[in-house]
Design a protein around this motif. Structure first.
Motif, mmCIF file in Angstrom:
data_model
loop_
_atom_site.group_PDB
_atom_site.id
_atom_site.type_symbol
_atom_site.label_atom_id
_atom_site.label_comp_id
_atom_site.label_asym_id
_atom_site.label_seq_id
_atom_site.Cartn_x
_atom_site.Cartn_y
_atom_site.Cartn_z
ATOM 1 N N HIS A 1 0.833 -1.215 0.000
ATOM 2 C CA HIS A 1 0.000 0.000 0.000
ATOM 3 C C HIS A 1 0.868 1.265 0.000
ATOM 4 O O HIS A 1 0.648 2.183 -0.810
ATOM 5 C CB HIS A 1 -0.911 -0.021 1.221
ATOM 6 N N LEU A 2 1.858 1.302 0.875
ATOM 7 C CA LEU A 2 2.697 2.499 0.977
ATOM 8 C C LEU A 2 3.672 2.614 -0.194
ATOM 9 O O LEU A 2 4.008 3.726 -0.620
ATOM 10 C CB LEU A 2 3.448 2.493 2.307
ATOM 11 N N GLY B 1 13.093 -11.924 13.835
ATOM 12 C CA GLY B 1 12.853 -11.007 12.727
ATOM 13 C C GLY B 1 12.279 -9.706 13.251
ATOM 14 O O GLY B 1 11.817 -9.631 14.391
ATOM 15 N N THR B 2 12.302 -8.668 12.423
ATOM 16 C CA THR B 2 11.776 -7.366 12.835
ATOM 17 C C THR B 2 10.855 -6.803 11.761
ATOM 18 O O THR B 2 10.987 -7.139 10.578
ATOM 19 C CB THR B 2 12.907 -6.353 13.098
ATOM 20 N N VAL B 3 9.950 -5.940 12.181
ATOM 21 C CA VAL B 3 9.034 -5.312 11.236
ATOM 22 C C VAL B 3 9.819 -4.499 10.209
ATOM 23 O O VAL B 3 9.567 -4.579 9.001
ATOM 24 C CB VAL B 3 8.021 -4.422 11.974
ATOM 25 N N ARG B 4 10.789 -3.733 10.662
ATOM 26 C CA ARG B 4 11.538 -2.862 9.753
ATOM 27 C C ARG B 4 12.291 -3.680 8.698
ATOM 28 O O ARG B 4 12.331 -3.314 7.525
ATOM 29 C CB ARG B 4 12.506 -1.984 10.542
ATOM 30 N N ALA C 1 9.474 1.454 6.253
ATOM 31 C CA ALA C 1 9.881 0.824 7.515
ATOM 32 C C ALA C 1 9.710 1.767 8.691
ATOM 33 O O ALA C 1 9.388 1.335 9.804
ATOM 34 C CB ALA C 1 11.327 0.355 7.412
ATOM 35 N N ALA C 2 9.939 3.058 8.450
ATOM 36 C CA ALA C 2 9.802 4.040 9.524
ATOM 37 C C ALA C 2 8.347 4.443 9.765
ATOM 38 O O ALA C 2 8.029 5.029 10.803
ATOM 39 C CB ALA C 2 10.624 5.287 9.190
ATOM 40 N N LEU D 1 6.392 5.674 -1.373
ATOM 41 C CA LEU D 1 7.402 5.633 -0.322
ATOM 42 C C LEU D 1 8.459 4.586 -0.654
ATOM 43 O O LEU D 1 8.142 3.536 -1.226
ATOM 44 C CB LEU D 1 6.772 5.315 1.030
ATOM 45 N N ASN D 2 9.712 4.875 -0.294
ATOM 46 C CA ASN D 2 10.784 3.912 -0.518
ATOM 47 C C ASN D 2 10.886 2.970 0.692
ATOM 48 O O ASN D 2 10.185 3.154 1.697
ATOM 49 C CB ASN D 2 12.108 4.624 -0.818
ATOM 50 N N PRO D 3 11.745 1.941 0.633
ATOM 51 C CA PRO D 3 11.762 0.946 1.727
ATOM 52 C C PRO D 3 12.045 1.538 3.100
ATOM 53 O O PRO D 3 11.408 1.150 4.089
ATOM 54 C CB PRO D 3 12.880 -0.016 1.304
#
Length: 304
Positions: A142-143, A174-177, A154-155, A148-150
């Motif tokens: 969606h973003l 693992g992490t969301v970012r 992530a932010a 928006l870039n990666p």
């Protein structure tokens, strides 16, 4: 059997070998009786691994979810380097498992952690793990479609409280970012859309130019030290990367970057991030490891 990385890597002195399999799992619904116990398999390829499966034991009402559901957010792109894992399929197979076995199961067993007891708790776990991967996937796309870039995605992404409030959905591994960037890479590749990043200079050449623009190595390190004192550790490691690339023998830059990596490691919930940061600090201070890993040495926690 081994340390998770196979039998033939350099430094392996383990004489054991894997047995050749005599049964292949090829489709969902396949049944097999092992030592009097019936297994019903769910075929889940191209998810956590290229060849992956889960299974249900109807006599015991136990569902084994392999690594598609764990007591932490998993990693959609292992930092060691491999193909990006498909978050959409990952969530879809968890949903299929709930549909196939959810009415009857009483226990869920993840591959790397302790079981869930009781139907309600077990289904809550599977459903919210499913929703977590689906949310990360859908919101990233969606973003990205909004331009928006990666790094920006992530932010930006925030996990809803209904999912983030569960202990097993936290980013201890693992992490969301990291996973946001993996989803972006899966569909759109490494290019973030900015032409300046399309054909960048090699790191060494880029580093030499950055250090010159900083006003030289001494000025760069002094500015980084001020950022360190303010607790801006991520910026310190990014800025000093150029000094260390331009002059790997610059001891003060290496020590300060190591200090900043150490602070980032202390603050990381993810074991992967923490191990990478602390390993980087060690290598900056003591040099790189040059000998191959011995069989049984559990380094794989850093890379998986």
């Amino acid at each position: 059997m081994d340390n998770g990385l196979g039998k033939s890597y350099k430094g392996n002195f383990d004489p054991w070998v894997l047995w050749k399999p005599n049964v292949s799992i090829t489709h969902t619904g396949q049944r097999l009786v092992v030592d009097g116990l019936e297994f019903i398999f769910q075929y889940t390829p191209e998810t956590e691994a290229p060849a992956e499966m889960m299974f249900y034991l109807p006599a015991k009402k136990v569902f084994f979810c392999a690594e598609l559901a764990t007591r932490t957010l998993h990693s959609l792109l292992p930092p060691r380097g491999t193909k990006v894992r498909d978050a959409r399929s990952w969530a879809a197979y968890l949903n299929e498992a709930i549909t196939l076995f959810g009415d009857d199961l009483e226990f869920v067993v993840p591959a790397h952690s302790w079981p869930f007891f009781g139907k309600e708790r077990s289904l809550n776990f599977l459903e919210k793990q499913r929703d977590l991967y689906k949310y990360i996937h859908d919101q990233t796309i969606h973003l990205a479609n909004r331009g928006l870039n990666p790094e920006e995605i992530a932010a930006t992404i925030r996990i809803p409280a209904s999912l983030d409030g569960e202990w097993f959905n936290q980013d201890f591994y693992g992490t969301v970012r990291h996973n946001v960037k993996a989803v972006y890479q899966y569909y759109l590749g490494w290019f973030d859309g900015h032409p300046a990043n399309y054909d960048r200079l090699p790191p060494k050449e880029e580093a030499i130019r950055y250090v010159e623009w900083f006003g030289g190595e001494t000025a760069a390190v002094e500015k980084a030290r001020g950022s360190f004192d303010r607790g801006d550790y991520q910026w310190v490691v990014q800025a000093l990367k150029w000094v260390v690339f331009a002059n790997p023998d610059h001891k003060e830059a290496r020590e300060l970057q190591a200090d900043a990596f150490e602070q980032l490691g202390y603050q990381s919930r993810s074991s992967i991030w923490r191990n990478m940061y602390l390993t980087a600090a060690r290598e900056l201070r003591l040099g790189n490891v040059t000998q191959g890993a011995r069989a049984g040495t559990r380094f794989f926690g850093i890379f998986l």
